[in-house]
Design a protein around this motif. Structure first.
Motif, mmCIF file in Angstrom:
data_model
loop_
_atom_site.group_PDB
_atom_site.id
_atom_site.type_symbol
_atom_site.label_atom_id
_atom_site.label_comp_id
_atom_site.label_asym_id
_atom_site.label_seq_id
_atom_site.Cartn_x
_atom_site.Cartn_y
_atom_site.Cartn_z
ATOM 1 N N UNK A 47 8.917 -49.312 135.058
ATOM 2 C CA UNK A 47 7.587 -49.094 135.632
ATOM 3 C C UNK A 47 7.503 -49.478 137.057
ATOM 4 N N UNK A 48 8.542 -49.599 137.671
ATOM 5 C CA UNK A 48 8.497 -50.213 139.115
ATOM 6 C C UNK A 48 7.586 -49.077 140.075
ATOM 7 N N UNK A 49 8.339 -47.700 139.722
ATOM 8 C CA UNK A 49 7.610 -46.748 140.716
ATOM 9 C C UNK A 49 6.097 -46.561 140.384
ATOM 10 N N UNK A 50 5.707 -46.517 139.010
ATOM 11 C CA UNK A 50 4.268 -46.550 138.619
ATOM 12 C C UNK A 50 3.526 -47.505 139.373
ATOM 13 N N UNK A 51 4.077 -48.675 139.263
ATOM 14 C CA UNK A 51 3.306 -49.917 139.832
ATOM 15 C C UNK A 51 3.258 -49.565 141.310
ATOM 16 N N UNK A 52 4.399 -49.400 142.030
ATOM 17 C CA UNK A 52 4.265 -49.085 143.462
ATOM 18 C C UNK A 52 3.174 -48.194 143.963
ATOM 19 N N UNK A 53 2.994 -47.207 143.070
ATOM 20 C CA UNK A 53 1.954 -46.188 143.333
ATOM 21 C C UNK A 53 0.330 -46.511 143.184
ATOM 22 N N UNK A 54 0.372 -47.743 142.627
ATOM 23 C CA UNK A 54 -1.168 -47.929 142.266
ATOM 24 C C UNK A 54 -2.124 -48.533 143.728
ATOM 25 N N UNK A 55 -3.169 -48.035 143.832
ATOM 26 C CA UNK A 55 -3.867 -48.476 144.862
ATOM 27 C C UNK A 55 -4.682 -49.768 144.912
ATOM 28 N N UNK A 56 -5.407 -50.064 143.770
ATOM 29 C CA UNK A 56 -6.268 -51.147 143.727
ATOM 30 C C UNK A 56 -6.040 -52.006 142.820
ATOM 31 N N UNK A 57 -5.011 -51.724 141.784
ATOM 32 C CA UNK A 57 -4.747 -52.964 140.878
ATOM 33 C C UNK A 57 -3.334 -53.724 141.312
ATOM 34 N N UNK A 58 -3.416 -54.801 141.205
ATOM 35 C CA UNK A 58 -2.420 -55.585 141.605
ATOM 36 C C UNK A 58 -1.844 -56.290 140.320
ATOM 37 N N UNK A 59 -0.436 -55.904 140.396
ATOM 38 C CA UNK A 59 0.162 -56.376 138.882
ATOM 39 C C UNK A 59 0.861 -57.516 139.361
ATOM 40 N N UNK A 60 0.493 -58.645 138.866
ATOM 41 C CA UNK A 60 0.849 -60.268 138.866
ATOM 42 C C UNK A 60 1.677 -60.888 138.039
ATOM 43 N N UNK A 61 2.156 -60.263 136.879
ATOM 44 C CA UNK A 61 2.878 -60.876 136.130
ATOM 45 C C UNK A 61 2.919 -60.035 134.883
ATOM 46 N N UNK A 62 3.416 -60.713 133.534
ATOM 47 C CA UNK A 62 3.655 -60.208 132.415
ATOM 48 C C UNK A 62 3.122 -61.343 131.351
ATOM 49 N N UNK A 63 2.655 -60.591 130.231
ATOM 50 C CA UNK A 63 2.180 -61.305 129.101
ATOM 51 C C UNK A 63 2.829 -61.200 127.876
ATOM 52 N N UNK A 64 2.896 -62.232 126.889
ATOM 53 C CA UNK A 64 3.556 -61.850 125.592
ATOM 54 C C UNK A 64 2.692 -62.971 124.686
ATOM 55 N N UNK A 65 2.789 -62.158 123.341
ATOM 56 C CA UNK A 65 2.362 -63.340 122.369
ATOM 57 C C UNK A 65 3.653 -63.391 121.132
ATOM 58 N N UNK A 66 4.188 -64.290 121.137
ATOM 59 C CA UNK A 66 5.405 -64.574 120.316
ATOM 60 C C UNK A 66 5.097 -64.504 118.817
ATOM 61 N N UNK A 67 5.817 -64.394 118.010
ATOM 62 C CA UNK A 67 5.751 -64.210 116.463
ATOM 63 C C UNK A 67 5.037 -65.521 115.972
ATOM 64 N N UNK A 68 4.325 -65.522 114.848
ATOM 65 C CA UNK A 68 3.734 -66.684 114.469
ATOM 66 C C UNK A 68 4.869 -67.335 113.637
ATOM 67 N N UNK A 69 5.516 -68.431 114.248
ATOM 68 C CA UNK A 69 6.563 -69.058 113.344
ATOM 69 C C UNK A 69 6.773 -70.406 113.899
ATOM 70 N N UNK A 70 7.784 -71.196 113.853
ATOM 71 C CA UNK A 70 8.126 -72.421 114.416
ATOM 72 C C UNK A 70 8.239 -72.178 115.841
ATOM 73 N N UNK A 71 7.616 -73.355 116.583
ATOM 74 C CA UNK A 71 7.528 -73.284 118.038
ATOM 75 C C UNK A 71 8.686 -72.786 118.770
ATOM 76 N N UNK A 72 9.714 -73.682 118.142
ATOM 77 C CA UNK A 72 10.961 -73.690 119.004
ATOM 78 C C UNK A 72 11.689 -72.175 118.689
#
Ligand SMILES: *Cc1c(COP(=O)(O)O)cnc(C)c1O
Length: 237
Positions: A150-175
């Motif tokens: 997505x780097x090229x798409x992101x580089x073309x944005x004018x007002x949005x600042x992409x500051x990182x990533x988010x995830x939800x892990x599967x519901x399971x043992x924490x480790x």
């Protein structure tokens, strides 16, 4: 402690969270100042969400736009709202003026819709891209292999600042969530190397009630806690 007083219960839980954040940071050689607690208020009433604010937590997360609108209207205090769930494009215009962060950008079309709407408002918006690290079909988010393209798409944005990533892990043992978190960090590092300011990619939004200690060890800068903080707070006598 008076276990029937929700404010006391909340205070006690907040102290425990802060201790565990500090301990996880110590194990990882990180500073607790680099980890922001986002209280997820999606299961509670505006009145209970207000208690969280009154206890000094100003970062609140909701996963449904309508519920975020409702609570943003009802609550007082300088709340920073975090949109953490799926945002439909037809709800972007009403949501943008209310939020400080959007953690859950899960398509290029949404990214572009936010950029367009932010342009109309003349406002920069900080977002994170959601990545489906667990591979579960019921989870939203970019596939890990897709997000690094997505780097090229992101580089073309004018007002949005992409500051990182988010995830939800599967519901399971924490480790067992650790590989998901480590993968998100690796993907983030890759994108950070490809992009320049304002797309700074300093953030990793990962870790929920069940697995936040591990997420912090793996670099989380936002942890999103619902159940641990507000679970059962509204149960009657
Ligand atoms: C509900 C929710 C959380 C909080 O989950 P808990 O397990 O209750 O802490 C975090 N992130 C997202 C995206 C959610 O929808």
């Amino acid at each position: 402690m008076n276990r029937s007083d929700p404010s006391e219960v909340l205070g006690c839980r907040l102290r425990e969270v802060r201790e565990r954040v500090a301990a996880a940071c110590a194990r990882a050689g990180r500073s607790p100042a680099d980890v922001t607690l986002v209280a997820v208020t999606k299961t509670v009433s505006p009145a209970t969400a207000q208690r969280v604010v009154d206890a000094g937590v100003f970062d609140l997360g909701e996963n449904r736009p309508q519920e975020l609108w409702r609570k943003a209207e009802a609550l007082s205090g300088d709340v920073r709202w975090h949109m953490i769930g799926h945002l439909q494009r037809n709800k972007v215009a009403r949501t943008l003026p209310l939020v400080t962060w959007i953690h859950s950008v899960d398509s290029i079309r949404l990214l572009q819709a936010i950029d367009e709407e932010a342009g109309k408002l003349g406002k920069n918006v900080s977002v994170l891209l959601e990545v489906n690290t667990s591979g579960e079909a019921n989870k939203k988010g970019f596939a890990p292999a897709a997000v690094t393209t997505l780097a090229d798409t992101i580089a073309g944005l004018k007002y949005v600042h992409v500051r990182g990533l988010m995830t939800m892990a599967a519901l399971q043992d924490a480790e067992a969530c650790r590989p998901s978190f480590a993968q998100l960090r690796t993907l983030r590092d890759e994108l950070r190397d490809k992009l320049a300011a304002p797309h700074t990619f300093e953030h990793l939004s990962m870790g929920m009630s069940n697995d936040f200690d591990i997420a912090i060890e793996e670099g989380a800068t936002f942890i999103r806690l619902g159940t641990f903080l507000v679970g059962g707070l509204e149960d009657g006598p």
